[in-house]
Design a protein around this motif. Structure first.
Motif, PDB file in Angstrom:
ATOM      1  N   GLY A   1       0.795  -1.213   0.000  1.00  0.00           N
ATOM      2  CA  GLY A   1       0.000   0.000   0.000  1.00  0.00           C
ATOM      3  C   GLY A   1       0.831   1.268   0.000  1.00  0.00           C
ATOM      4  O   GLY A   1       0.283   2.356   0.010  1.00  0.00           O
TER       5      GLY A   1
ATOM      6  N   LEU B   1       2.695   2.351   2.487  1.00  0.00           N
ATOM      7  CA  LEU B   1       2.439   3.002   3.767  1.00  0.00           C
ATOM      8  C   LEU B   1       3.461   2.642   4.842  1.00  0.00           C
ATOM      9  O   LEU B   1       3.218   2.875   6.023  1.00  0.00           O
ATOM     10  CB  LEU B   1       1.041   2.619   4.272  1.00  0.00           C
ATOM     11  CG  LEU B   1      -0.132   3.046   3.406  1.00  0.00           C
ATOM     12  CD1 LEU B   1      -1.398   2.382   3.876  1.00  0.00           C
ATOM     13  CD2 LEU B   1      -0.268   4.550   3.439  1.00  0.00           C
TER      14      LEU B   1
ATOM     15  N   PRO C   1       5.998   3.053   7.455  1.00  0.00           N
ATOM     16  CA  PRO C   1       6.357   4.286   8.156  1.00  0.00           C
ATOM     17  C   PRO C   1       7.849   4.591   8.038  1.00  0.00           C
ATOM     18  O   PRO C   1       8.671   3.668   8.001  1.00  0.00           O
ATOM     19  CB  PRO C   1       5.967   4.011   9.608  1.00  0.00           C
ATOM     20  CG  PRO C   1       5.954   2.530   9.728  1.00  0.00           C
ATOM     21  CD  PRO C   1       5.572   1.999   8.380  1.00  0.00           C
ATOM     22  N   TYR C   2       8.172   5.893   7.973  1.00  0.00           N
ATOM     23  CA  TYR C   2       9.561   6.315   7.998  1.00  0.00           C
ATOM     24  C   TYR C   2      10.207   5.789   9.281  1.00  0.00           C
ATOM     25  O   TYR C   2       9.544   5.800  10.301  1.00  0.00           O
ATOM     26  CB  TYR C   2       9.606   7.836   7.960  1.00  0.00           C
ATOM     27  CG  TYR C   2      10.978   8.423   7.993  1.00  0.00           C
ATOM     28  CD1 TYR C   2      11.667   8.657   6.818  1.00  0.00           C
ATOM     29  CD2 TYR C   2      11.578   8.725   9.213  1.00  0.00           C
ATOM     30  CE1 TYR C   2      12.926   9.193   6.843  1.00  0.00           C
ATOM     31  CE2 TYR C   2      12.849   9.253   9.239  1.00  0.00           C
ATOM     32  CZ  TYR C   2      13.521   9.493   8.050  1.00  0.00           C
ATOM     33  OH  TYR C   2      14.774  10.011   8.082  1.00  0.00           O
TER      34      TYR C   2
ATOM     35  N   ARG D   1      -0.162   7.462  -6.564  1.00  0.00           N
ATOM     36  CA  ARG D   1      -1.226   7.772  -5.632  1.00  0.00           C
ATOM     37  C   ARG D   1      -2.580   7.454  -6.265  1.00  0.00           C
ATOM     38  O   ARG D   1      -3.471   6.909  -5.626  1.00  0.00           O
ATOM     39  CB  ARG D   1      -1.147   9.249  -5.245  1.00  0.00           C
ATOM     40  CG  ARG D   1      -1.744   9.524  -3.905  1.00  0.00           C
ATOM     41  CD  ARG D   1      -1.389  10.879  -3.393  1.00  0.00           C
ATOM     42  NE  ARG D   1      -1.761  11.907  -4.324  1.00  0.00           N
ATOM     43  CZ  ARG D   1      -1.012  12.975  -4.573  1.00  0.00           C
ATOM     44  NH1 ARG D   1       0.129  13.119  -3.939  1.00  0.00           N
ATOM     45  NH2 ARG D   1      -1.409  13.886  -5.420  1.00  0.00           N
TER      46      ARG D   1
ATOM     47  N   ARG E   1      -2.999   3.541  -6.555  1.00  0.00           N
ATOM     48  CA  ARG E   1      -3.287   2.924  -5.263  1.00  0.00           C
ATOM     49  C   ARG E   1      -4.608   3.417  -4.712  1.00  0.00           C
ATOM     50  O   ARG E   1      -5.361   2.670  -4.079  1.00  0.00           O
ATOM     51  CB  ARG E   1      -2.162   3.219  -4.283  1.00  0.00           C
ATOM     52  CG  ARG E   1      -0.964   2.306  -4.475  1.00  0.00           C
ATOM     53  CD  ARG E   1       0.132   2.709  -3.528  1.00  0.00           C
ATOM     54  NE  ARG E   1       1.213   1.733  -3.479  1.00  0.00           N
ATOM     55  CZ  ARG E   1       2.479   2.051  -3.281  1.00  0.00           C
ATOM     56  NH1 ARG E   1       2.826   3.321  -3.137  1.00  0.00           N
ATOM     57  NH2 ARG E   1       3.401   1.121  -3.216  1.00  0.00           N
ATOM     58  N   GLY E   2      -4.906   4.707  -4.930  1.00  0.00           N
ATOM     59  CA  GLY E   2      -6.123   5.288  -4.371  1.00  0.00           C
ATOM     60  C   GLY E   2      -7.382   4.670  -4.952  1.00  0.00           C
ATOM     61  O   GLY E   2      -8.405   4.580  -4.271  1.00  0.00           O
TER      62      GLY E   2
ATOM     63  N   MET F   1      -7.771  -0.651   1.624  1.00  0.00           N
ATOM     64  CA  MET F   1      -7.202  -1.283   2.814  1.00  0.00           C
ATOM     65  C   MET F   1      -8.199  -1.212   3.961  1.00  0.00           C
ATOM     66  O   MET F   1      -8.895  -0.217   4.145  1.00  0.00           O
ATOM     67  CB  MET F   1      -5.900  -0.606   3.204  1.00  0.00           C
ATOM     68  CG  MET F   1      -4.858  -0.722   2.101  1.00  0.00           C
ATOM     69  SD  MET F   1      -3.184  -0.380   2.643  1.00  0.00           S
ATOM     70  CE  MET F   1      -2.709  -1.908   3.385  1.00  0.00           C
TER      71      MET F   1
ATOM     72  N   PHE G   1      -8.178  -1.850   8.098  1.00  0.00           N
ATOM     73  CA  PHE G   1      -7.245  -2.105   9.204  1.00  0.00           C
ATOM     74  C   PHE G   1      -7.936  -2.748  10.396  1.00  0.00           C
ATOM     75  O   PHE G   1      -9.148  -2.910  10.435  1.00  0.00           O
ATOM     76  CB  PHE G   1      -6.572  -0.801   9.622  1.00  0.00           C
ATOM     77  CG  PHE G   1      -5.683  -0.235   8.562  1.00  0.00           C
ATOM     78  CD1 PHE G   1      -4.514  -0.885   8.199  1.00  0.00           C
ATOM     79  CD2 PHE G   1      -6.023   0.938   7.897  1.00  0.00           C
ATOM     80  CE1 PHE G   1      -3.691  -0.368   7.218  1.00  0.00           C
ATOM     81  CE2 PHE G   1      -5.197   1.454   6.920  1.00  0.00           C
ATOM     82  CZ  PHE G   1      -4.036   0.798   6.578  1.00  0.00           C
TER      83      PHE G   1
ATOM     84  N   THR H   1      -9.942   4.022  13.310  1.00  0.00           N
ATOM     85  CA  THR H   1      -9.514   4.184  11.925  1.00  0.00           C
ATOM     86  C   THR H   1     -10.271   5.284  11.192  1.00  0.00           C
ATOM     87  O   THR H   1      -9.799   5.820  10.224  1.00  0.00           O
ATOM     88  CB  THR H   1      -9.644   2.835  11.188  1.00  0.00           C
ATOM     89  OG1 THR H   1      -8.788   1.911  11.838  1.00  0.00           O
ATOM     90  CG2 THR H   1      -9.210   2.929   9.759  1.00  0.00           C
TER      91      THR H   1
END
Lengths: 597, 310
Positions: free
Chosen positions: A337, A339, A341-342, A366, A369-370, A375, A377, A383
């Motif tokens: 996805g 996503l 995280p850094y 974008r 995927r959009g 997704m 969760f 959420t």
């Protein structure tokens, strides 16, 4: 003291040390030149003999600033002592008094904290007369409520600690509990804050003196010097700047030091940055909905929670990904996805709906995927955005990615809510998430995924946070959605997966260890898959026996053993398993596949 | 229920404030009128002023008279200038309010974008350099009190560069330095808070969901992040306004700003007790009211805070 290695607290420490040294030595070194009256040099500006000029009696201003350090600090000390003497007992009262008295004490503290300190100080200064005594008393009284509130909060934080409860059970008196058990345990943060309050008193007193309400001539502190200097700021700015800089440096010093110490007291581990491990990038297939090749996710410091994962999903297929916590299944989903995280770094090839993701621009990514990926969760309670209406949160998918007019998008949102069987969808779309139950929220999130034209839905433990009774609803809904889109269902529950999925991918320590159809589950060959199945109770499980578990712990994402990651926990492991890593071949990565007989 | 409870607390605080301001003149050792007018003042004058203040009446009558005066807006007359105190307040308060409100608005307008931008830049420990620079800079700035900053601003921008008027209230240019002096500290404090608040929200599931929708960044931050951190930010913003009010006292004195704070300082220095008494009462009441309004506004905006606050 590790905190002192970073520049800010170190600067603070140096400044404070300098100010303290000045306070000790200042009057002895410069006391004479600060008091020497010189008729020939009245109200002079900057000159070699007097770097900051002279005052109305020809006294050297620099010397006066240096000498004033002692009085400024001393008064601040006294004010802090007054503040502690009043505030500390007041703050302990709520913990010591019986409930009714405690409420009254807490109320008093609340009422006092509401008054600005400067006003309290001015009030006291008026009543007790202008001068250093009034200012110190005023500043102390202004500090007391702050300290009382702080003590009260800290005391409340340990009031329910085991040792305090134990003392209470033993019938120790409230006062004794406060003095013996509560105060020693909050001493450290309290002292730290008293340091900060000291800085505040220093500034407050400087402010009062600056208004002319504090120290009166012939005494002088920094605030008084600033007061005198400001009246001639147009002619000799340095006469005002000198004391201002002295006050500012001292204030900044105490503040930086206090903050640094506070930070050191609550420091969390800092993850060092390191090189990501690079794995060979492999060509991903372009047919099917999703094709993942050699996917790895690495974090600085050497953690690689996902290693070289391959995954293919055909249109309309429901694929279950199972594994224990930490097996890398959720991160795999996040990587698909986009996503992660850094500072996680994703390597490997991903092909979504026939498009190689690495070849797309950020905008195209974008959009792709959009619209074609949805997704879902784990926790529907958190959420949805609590501040926005549900309908709007659904509609924005279409307005941003499909450039649909807002009205049309809202109508579509209502339609999708209806499709996930939410009653009165028009009304519901106008409501905020907190009016939805957990099951309804998860359905709304699935509806959100259906706003575009998803080819793939990734559901990461979508039923874990829900009631058992609504879990089934959600799973059925996903299956219904799967008529149009493929689904990846991530779960630690192999029973859920076997009910819903066509195919199962088993992950362990970031790698895929076995891939098989649901029908083949009973004949799983990998020892880990077998152990997972054995650990799942069903209606035929003998309830007199303890539930089967897998002994040992999964390896840390920092370790990358040469051999099979499961070997240490595997009953079938041989020495070869510890040295040779099995590759995923024919749907299994194991040197000793088991057979069901 | 929450409103009633909060209202009760406000009433108690106001009562304490009223009583404190009433008793101020009585707590002063010796004869306040003699102290104010000086030893050289004729005895008849002192006696006349004492009678005017009602100092010779029994204490309970004085208290009643004081309360009646406060309720009818009659705060007596200045011992020094013979102006009515109510007139002084009406004359001076607007100038002070202008400074405080402008500074609070500017603080919010600068600090919210700044804090959010830094939160996004430093999310998950990204850009540790920016984070360190930001926390050090804001920590240092927040530690410098407004009156020092004011002195520095006067020296640099009014005296050395001569760009802006150094003192007084005369046209828009004269607002610049006092408002900056008042706003800089709150900007630093608020920006830090906004950053922490934004970081906390950025970590939440609903933002991950919003990211999973692959919305453009602007929409993600302005539409999804901003509303959720606004409550906490506005609370502190409101409390900041309350804390700005005492700050105006010092800043007004630096810039010779014709506000209430400057007048309060003068009245204390000249021992003009009726003025000092009333001005302290007004300041205290304003701070209490602002705090009250912030709490109530929060209770309306976010029902959860009403429960937490009790």
């Amino acid at each position: 003291m590790r905190a002192l290695r970073s520049p800010a607290p170190l600067t603070g420490l140096l400044l404070v040390a300098a100010v303290l040294t000045l306070a000790l030595l200042g009057p002895a070194l410069w006391g004479e030149s600060a008091a020497r009256i010189d008729d020939g040099a009245i109200l002079q500006g900057h000159s070699p003999a007097h770097p900051l000029g002279t005052d109305d009696l020809g006294r050297d201003l620099l010397a006066r600033i240096l000498v004033a350090t002692r009085l400024s600090l001393l008064l601040a000390c006294l004010a802090t002592v007054v503040g502690v003497a009043i505030g500390l007992p007041l703050g302990v009262l709520p913990a010591v008094l019986p409930p009714r008295g405690a409420r009254a004490a807490a109320g008093t503290i609340n009422a006092l904290v509401a008054f600005p300190g400067l006003l309290l100080a001015m009030f006291t200064a008026v009543v007790s007369g202008l001068g250093a005594r009034g200012a110190v008393l005023g500043m102390g009284i202004a500090t007391a409520p702050v300290l009382a509130r702080l003590t009260q909060t800290l005391a409340a934080s340990v009031a329910n600690a085991d040792y305090v409860s134990a003392a209470r059970v033993l019938g120790v008196s409230r006062l004794r509990i406060a003095v013996r058990h509560v105060l020693p345990n909050i001493a450290e943060p309290l002292l730290l804050n008293i340091t900060l309050l000291f800085g505040g008193s220093l500034l407050g007193l400087a402010g009062l003196s600056f208004l002319g309400l504090g120290v009166q001539p012939p005494d002088y502190d920094w605030g008084r010097l600033l007061f005198d200097g400001l009246s001639r700021v147009y002619v000799d700015p340095e006469a005002a700047l000198g004391p201002a800089v002295a006050i500012g440096l001292a204030a900044v010093g105490f503040n930086l030091l206090g903050e640094g110490l506070a930070k050191a007291a609550s420091r969390r581990a800092v993850v060092p940055r390191g090189a990501a491990t690079g794995e060979a990038l492999r060509e991903a297939r372009s047919e099917g909905v999703l094709s993942v090749r050699g996917l790895s996710v690495a974090f600085p410091g050497g953690a690689v929670p996902v290693r070289d994962v391959h995954l293919d999903v055909a249109p309309g297929e429901i694929v279950g990904v199972v594994g224990e916590s930490g097996s890398g299944k959720s991160l795999t989903a996040l990587a698909i996805g986009g996503l992660v995280p850094y500072p996680g770094e994703v390597t490997g090839g991903i092909n979504l709906c026939g498009q190689d993701l690495s070849a797309l621009s950020p905008g195209e990514l974008r959009r792709l995927r959009g619209t074609s990926l949805a997704m879902v969760f784990q926790d529907p309670m958190t959420t949805l955005n609590p501040a926005l209406r549900v309908g709007g949160q659904l509609a924005e998918v279409s307005t941003t990615h499909q450039k649909m007019p807002r009205k049309e998008a809202l109508a579509r949102a209502v339609d999708r809510l209806r499709r996930v069987r939410i009653a009165r969808p028009e009304e519901r779309a106008r409501q905020h998430p907190h009016t939805f139950s957990g099951g309804m929220r998860q359905r709304a999130i699935i509806a959100m995924g259906l706003m575009g034209t998803p080819k793939l839905i990734i559901a990461d433990e979508p039923t874990t946070a829900l009631d058992v009774t609504v879990q089934r609803d959600i799973l059925l809904l996903l299956r219904e959605a799967a008529k149009e889109a493929a689904v990846i269902l991530i779960s630690h529950d192999i029973a859920v997966v076997s009910q819903l999925c066509d195919r199962v991918v088993v992950m362990y320590a970031g790698r895929v260890v076995e891939e098989l159809t649901v029908a083949e589950l009973r004949r799983a060959r990998h020892p880990y898959t077998r152990a997972l199945i054995a650990a799942t109770p069903d209606l035929t499980t003998d309830r007199d026996k303890p539930l089967a578990t897998i002994p040992g712990q999964p390896p840390s994402p920092f370790d990358d053993p040469d051999g099979c990651a499961f070997a240490p926990r595997c009953a079938a492991a041989t020495s070869a398993c510890r040295t040779t890593r099995p590759l995923l071949e024919d749907g299994i990565a194991c040197l000793h596949p088991q057979s069901s007989d | 229920m929450f409103l009633l409870r909060r209202l009760a607390r406000l009433t108690v605080s106001l009562a304490v404030l009223l009583f404190a301001s009433f008793s101020m003149i009585h707590l002063i050792p010796g004869d306040p009128v003699r102290a104010s007018l000086g030893t050289a003042a004729p005895a008849e004058l002192v006696a006349a002023r004492r009678a005017e203040l009602g100092l010779d009446e029994p204490i309970h009558q004085q208290l009643l008279g004081y309360l009646k005066g406060v309720l009818t807006g009659d705060f007596g007359t200045s011992l020094q200038t013979r102006e009515t105190v109510a007139g002084i307040i009406a004359d001076r308060l607007p100038s002070t309010a202008e400074l405080a409100v402008l500074a609070a608005l500017i603080a919010l307008l600068v600090a919210i974008p700044m804090g959010m931008w830094l939160a996004i830049r430093t999310e998950n420990g990204r850009n540790p350099g920016s984070e360190l620079a930001f926390t050090t800079a804001t920590g240092t700035i927040a530690a410098i009190p407004e009156f020092l900053l004011a002195v520095g601003l006067v020296v640099v921008f009014a005296i050395t560069l001569g760009w802006l008027p150094p003192a007084g209230k005369d046209g828009p240019a004269s607002y610049v330095l006092p408002v900056i002096a008042l706003a800089v500290g709150p900007v630093a404090v608020l920006a830090r808070l906004v950053r922490v608040e934004a970081l906390r929200e950025l970590d939440k599931d609903y933002l991950r969901m919003a990211r999973a929708k692959h919305l453009p960044r602007r929409r993600l931050y302005l539409r999804h992040l901003l509303p959720n951190m606004l409550t906490a930010t506005l609370t502190v913003g409101g409390l900041l306004l309350a804390s700005l009010i005492p700050g105006t006292v010092l800043v007004e004195n630096v810039f010779a700003w014709p506000g209430l704070g400057q007048r309060m300082t003068e009245s204390i220095l000249q021992k003009d007790y009726p003025v000092a008494q009333a001005v302290i009462l007004v300041y205290g009441a304003i701070v209490l009211l602002v705090n009250f309004l912030v709490d109530v506004a929060l209770g309306v905006l976010d029902p959860r805070s009403a429960i937490r606050g009790t």
